[in-house]
Motif scaffolding. Structure first.
Motif, PDB file in Angstrom:
ATOM      1  N   SER A  87       3.165 -13.178 -36.022  1.00  0.00           N
ATOM      2  CA  SER A  87       1.970 -12.156 -35.885  1.00  0.00           C
ATOM      3  C   SER A  87       2.413 -11.873 -36.969  1.00  0.00           C
ATOM      4  N   LEU A  88       1.992 -11.057 -37.575  1.00  0.00           N
ATOM      5  CA  LEU A  88       0.903 -10.489 -38.845  1.00  0.00           C
ATOM      6  C   LEU A  88       0.989  -8.734 -38.605  1.00  0.00           C
ATOM      7  N   ALA A  89       1.802  -8.346 -39.309  1.00  0.00           N
ATOM      8  CA  ALA A  89       0.887  -6.348 -38.425  1.00  0.00           C
ATOM      9  C   ALA A  89      -0.560  -5.829 -39.352  1.00  0.00           C
ATOM     10  N   GLU A  90      -0.589  -4.962 -38.854  1.00  0.00           N
ATOM     11  CA  GLU A  90      -1.845  -4.484 -39.105  1.00  0.00           C
ATOM     12  C   GLU A  90      -2.315  -4.460 -40.469  1.00  0.00           C
ATOM     13  N   ASN A  91      -0.734  -3.810 -41.410  1.00  0.00           N
ATOM     14  CA  ASN A  91      -0.847  -3.265 -42.652  1.00  0.00           C
ATOM     15  C   ASN A  91      -0.586  -3.923 -43.589  1.00  0.00           C
ATOM     16  N   VAL A  92       0.328  -5.990 -43.186  1.00  0.00           N
ATOM     17  CA  VAL A  92      -0.395  -7.157 -43.531  1.00  0.00           C
ATOM     18  C   VAL A  92      -1.859  -7.363 -43.719  1.00  0.00           C
ATOM     19  N   LEU A  93      -1.969  -7.455 -42.406  1.00  0.00           N
ATOM     20  CA  LEU A  93      -3.361  -8.061 -42.576  1.00  0.00           C
ATOM     21  C   LEU A  93      -4.311  -7.364 -44.143  1.00  0.00           C
ATOM     22  N   CYS A  94      -4.164  -6.227 -43.673  1.00  0.00           N
ATOM     23  CA  CYS A  94      -5.358  -5.382 -44.129  1.00  0.00           C
ATOM     24  C   CYS A  94      -4.831  -5.583 -46.064  1.00  0.00           C
ATOM     25  N   ALA A  95      -3.518  -5.817 -46.242  1.00  0.00           N
ATOM     26  CA  ALA A  95      -3.280  -6.026 -47.886  1.00  0.00           C
ATOM     27  C   ALA A  95      -3.648  -7.628 -48.335  1.00  0.00           C
ATOM     28  N   LEU A  96      -3.304  -8.578 -46.964  1.00  0.00           N
ATOM     29  CA  LEU A  96      -4.363 -10.339 -47.763  1.00  0.00           C
ATOM     30  C   LEU A  96      -5.012  -9.936 -48.761  1.00  0.00           C
ATOM     31  N   PRO A  97      -6.094  -9.738 -48.588  1.00  0.00           N
ATOM     32  CA  PRO A  97      -6.826  -9.541 -50.177  1.00  0.00           C
ATOM     33  C   PRO A  97      -6.085  -9.170 -51.595  1.00  0.00           C
ATOM     34  N   MET A  98      -5.213  -8.134 -51.223  1.00  0.00           N
ATOM     35  CA  MET A  98      -3.876  -8.380 -52.655  1.00  0.00           C
ATOM     36  C   MET A  98      -3.268  -9.194 -52.893  1.00  0.00           C
ATOM     37  N   ILE A  99      -2.608 -10.367 -51.236  1.00  0.00           N
ATOM     38  CA  ILE A  99      -1.441 -10.646 -51.820  1.00  0.00           C
ATOM     39  C   ILE A  99      -1.874 -12.346 -52.295  1.00  0.00           C
ATOM     40  N   CYS A 100      -3.504 -12.379 -51.471  1.00  0.00           N
ATOM     41  CA  CYS A 100      -3.840 -13.567 -51.708  1.00  0.00           C
ATOM     42  C   CYS A 100      -5.308 -13.179 -52.043  1.00  0.00           C
ATOM     43  N   PRO A 101      -4.952 -13.383 -53.786  1.00  0.00           N
ATOM     44  CA  PRO A 101      -7.185 -12.476 -54.489  1.00  0.00           C
ATOM     45  C   PRO A 101      -7.668 -13.984 -54.536  1.00  0.00           C
ATOM     46  N   PHE A 102      -7.512 -15.539 -54.481  1.00  0.00           N
ATOM     47  CA  PHE A 102      -8.040 -16.245 -54.124  1.00  0.00           C
ATOM     48  C   PHE A 102      -8.045 -16.727 -52.745  1.00  0.00           C
ATOM     49  N   LEU A 103      -7.694 -15.871 -51.837  1.00  0.00           N
ATOM     50  CA  LEU A 103      -8.123 -16.599 -50.157  1.00  0.00           C
ATOM     51  C   LEU A 103      -9.438 -16.573 -50.115  1.00  0.00           C
ATOM     52  N   GLU A 104      -9.793 -17.966 -49.702  1.00  0.00           N
ATOM     53  CA  GLU A 104     -10.987 -18.418 -49.586  1.00  0.00           C
ATOM     54  C   GLU A 104     -10.999 -19.078 -47.834  1.00  0.00           C
ATOM     55  N   SER A 105     -10.469 -19.386 -47.679  1.00  0.00           N
ATOM     56  CA  SER A 105     -10.431 -19.491 -46.310  1.00  0.00           C
ATOM     57  C   SER A 105      -9.753 -19.096 -45.283  1.00  0.00           C
ATOM     58  N   LEU A 106     -10.156 -18.216 -43.850  1.00  0.00           N
ATOM     59  CA  LEU A 106      -8.869 -17.361 -43.278  1.00  0.00           C
ATOM     60  C   LEU A 106      -8.794 -17.944 -41.743  1.00  0.00           C
ATOM     61  N   ILE A 107      -7.800 -18.001 -41.428  1.00  0.00           N
ATOM     62  CA  ILE A 107      -8.182 -18.670 -39.376  1.00  0.00           C
ATOM     63  C   ILE A 107      -6.933 -17.733 -38.818  1.00  0.00           C
ATOM     64  N   LEU A 108      -7.113 -16.864 -37.914  1.00  0.00           N
ATOM     65  CA  LEU A 108      -6.599 -16.411 -37.454  1.00  0.00           C
ATOM     66  C   LEU A 108      -6.509 -16.510 -35.439  1.00  0.00           C
ATOM     67  N   ARG A 109      -5.111 -17.171 -35.296  1.00  0.00           N
ATOM     68  CA  ARG A 109      -5.483 -17.076 -33.630  1.00  0.00           C
ATOM     69  C   ARG A 109      -4.091 -16.656 -32.993  1.00  0.00           C
ATOM     70  N   PHE A 110      -4.690 -16.102 -31.979  1.00  0.00           N
ATOM     71  CA  PHE A 110      -4.225 -15.242 -31.144  1.00  0.00           C
ATOM     72  C   PHE A 110      -3.137 -14.165 -32.030  1.00  0.00           C
ATOM     73  N   GLN A 111      -3.625 -13.535 -32.779  1.00  0.00           N
ATOM     74  CA  GLN A 111      -4.019 -12.608 -33.916  1.00  0.00           C
ATOM     75  C   GLN A 111      -3.443 -10.767 -32.925  1.00  0.00           C
ATOM     76  N   VAL A 112      -3.487 -10.156 -32.883  1.00  0.00           N
ATOM     77  CA  VAL A 112      -3.141  -8.764 -32.984  1.00  0.00           C
ATOM     78  C   VAL A 112      -4.376  -8.367 -34.342  1.00  0.00           C
ATOM     79  N   ILE A 113      -6.055  -7.797 -33.801  1.00  0.00           N
ATOM     80  CA  ILE A 113      -6.307  -7.528 -35.187  1.00  0.00           C
ATOM     81  C   ILE A 113      -7.607  -6.102 -34.555  1.00  0.00           C
ATOM     82  N   SER A 114      -7.926  -5.266 -35.774  1.00  0.00           N
ATOM     83  CA  SER A 114      -9.066  -4.083 -35.276  1.00  0.00           C
ATOM     84  C   SER A 114      -9.582  -4.389 -36.464  1.00  0.00           C
ATOM     85  N   ASP A 115     -10.921  -3.679 -36.095  1.00  0.00           N
ATOM     86  CA  ASP A 115     -12.310  -2.613 -36.788  1.00  0.00           C
ATOM     87  C   ASP A 115     -11.367  -2.740 -38.326  1.00  0.00           C
ATOM     88  N   ARG A 116     -10.213  -2.058 -39.005  1.00  0.00           N
ATOM     89  CA  ARG A 116      -9.716  -1.809 -40.115  1.00  0.00           C
ATOM     90  C   ARG A 116      -9.084  -3.255 -40.839  1.00  0.00           C
TER      91      ARG A 116
END
Length: 222
Positions: A87-116
């Motif tokens: 389970s990744l916290a909202e702030n971590v999910l929001c930071a993924l573009p910075m953590i993984c600047p070359f990210l091309e594919s993202l699959i999230l299953r059973f995660q807590v997500i938001s509009d943000r």
């Protein structure tokens, strides 16, 4: 079962790491030493020195580990799949573009997500071509997709957008140029959805509609 640490240590060019449903994979057999208060310290230390990872899948085996501890080794990740048990916290999910600047594919299953979270991914992950949300929880609304995502080619929304209407579908066609669309549980769609999809995405290579009321029937018949 021994820790993954020695495996990573001996394979410095490891670029794909997938662990799911392996609850004891990161543990040592006995006398586990705590490093910085974390019994997974050996694993984190070794992974932190690996800068070749491009494909990562995390499930139960990663559950106690904070992704912040893996930031250095994730700098080249292009594909990421987060499943049940991690389970990744909202702030971590929001930071993924910075953590993984070359990210091309993202699959999230059973995660807590938001509009943000979704908007940050679409706006900041400029290389993101594939976004899949499966059975995720949270307060997702149509506001999530009211932003341009020119690089996005594959969008799969499975049982996360029951509120999706024809108006929302129209906004999607204006904001992204999809080659693959998969929707499940969008019961507010109707016969007009077919025209919106066909005119909005004329280059679709794959279309999957599941439990989307009359839209499913029309697509099947024609």
């Amino acid at each position: 079962m021994v820790s993954l640490a020695p495996v990573i240590q001996r394979n410095c060019k490891l670029n794909c790491l997938k662990t799911a449903g392996c609850c004891s994979l990161l543990l040592q057999c006995a006398n586990v030493e705590h490093i910085n208060g974390n019994k997974y310290g050996d694993f984190l230390q070794e992974l932190g020195t690996t800068y070749c990872l491009e494909d990562v899948e995390m499930g139960w085996g990663f559950c106690p580990i904070r992704i912040e501890d893996l930031v250095p080794s994730f700098s080249k990740v292009r594909k990421m799949k987060i499943g049940l048990g991690t389970s990744l916290a909202e702030n971590v999910l929001c930071a993924l573009p910075m953590i993984c600047p070359f990210l091309e594919s993202l699959i999230l299953r059973f995660q807590v997500i938001s509009d943000r979270v979704v908007r940050r991914l679409l706006e900041s992950a400029t290389n993101l071509q594939v976004l899949c949300l499966h059975y995720c929880l949270g307060s997702l609304t149509s506001f999530s997709f009211q932003t341009k995502a020119p690089a996005l080619r594959v969008l799969r929304l499975h049982w996360v957008t029951s509120w999706l209407t024809n108006d929302d579908l129209t906004i999607l066609t204006e904001n992204c140029n999809l080659a693959e669309l998969s929707l499940s549980g969008c019961k507010l769609l109707d016969s007009s959805s077919q025209d919106i999809i066909s005119s909005g995405w004329p280059n679709l290579a794959l279309l999957h509609l599941e439990v989307c009321l009359t839209a499913v029937l029309i697509m099947t018949i024609e």
